[in-house]
Design a protein around this motif. Sequence first.
Motif, short mmCIF file in Angstrom:
data_model
loop_
_atom_site.label_atom_id
_atom_site.label_comp_id
_atom_site.label_asym_id
_atom_site.label_seq_id
_atom_site.Cartn_x
_atom_site.Cartn_y
_atom_site.Cartn_z
N HIS A 39 0.81 -1.22 0.00
CA HIS A 39 0.00 0.00 0.00
C HIS A 39 0.85 1.27 0.00
N PHE A 80 -2.08 8.76 -5.41
CA PHE A 80 -2.80 7.54 -5.01
C PHE A 80 -4.26 7.60 -5.44
N ASP A 81 -4.76 6.48 -5.97
CA ASP A 81 -6.12 6.46 -6.51
C ASP A 81 -6.96 5.33 -5.92
N HIS A 82 -6.66 4.92 -4.69
CA HIS A 82 -7.50 3.98 -3.94
C HIS A 82 -7.68 2.64 -4.64
N GLY A 83 -6.73 2.28 -5.47
CA GLY A 83 -6.76 0.98 -6.14
C GLY A 83 -7.20 1.03 -7.58
N ASN A 84 -8.08 1.95 -7.92
CA ASN A 84 -8.60 2.00 -9.29
C ASN A 84 -7.51 2.35 -10.30
N GLU A 86 -4.35 2.28 -9.74
CA GLU A 86 -3.24 1.36 -9.59
C GLU A 86 -3.43 0.12 -10.46
N ASN A 143 -9.87 -5.52 2.03
CA ASN A 143 -9.87 -4.07 1.84
C ASN A 143 -10.14 -3.64 0.40
N LEU A 144 -9.75 -4.47 -0.55
CA LEU A 144 -9.94 -4.12 -1.96
C LEU A 144 -11.00 -4.97 -2.63
#
Length: 212
Positions: A39, A80-84, A86, A143-144
């Motif tokens: 992370h 950082f894009d909260h997973g999207n 990435e 979390n994801l």
Amino acid sequence: MNSAVIQKFFIDGPSGKLETILGEPGSTPQGIAIIAHPHPLHGGTMENKVVHTLFNTLLELQFITVKFNFRGVGQSEGAFDHGNGEIDDVIAVTQTIRSQFSNHVTDVPLLLAGFSFGGAIQLHVAEKLNPEFLILVAPSVVNLNAPAVPETTQCALIIQGDNDNIVLPDAVLAWAAPTSQPIVFIPGAEHFFHGKLAILKHVILRAFARKA
């Protein structure tokens, strides 16, 4: 490993340049491996020790091996894009590396590897890229909201420490249960596998030795 060639460069990602390190094996490549780090908001970078272990192990297995910093990490541009975003970063890196080696490496398998946040990201990427192999170390599946391993994946190696208090073993087991996905537990290992990195490497090498 001694004849491997390591180089650092930047790849054009969806939100700017992505800092990338690539290792080329000294013999005929067995595939292309893309590694995703933990992370970004909790100190995760491609220099993480688990990521470093994955990189060296996959290079030893003769994969063209890549690790990179997600957007906003190290010298990578963006935020950082909260997973999207990435997920898009991984896809951009994979497409670039495949294109770079397309002239002399064709039809080689794709391996996606990741640790923690990076492991969950790779499950989302796997839905889009259909890799032949997955290696996920303590994937942060809760979390994801990570999906299951795709049915098209030939081999998925999920490695978890039984003393992990960040990615809880029970959470990974609950994620794995609906599809009966096997998990390799390393006794005494916590989240960052302190003192267990050699065992982590051995587990991966042994899995590929059995496959061979």
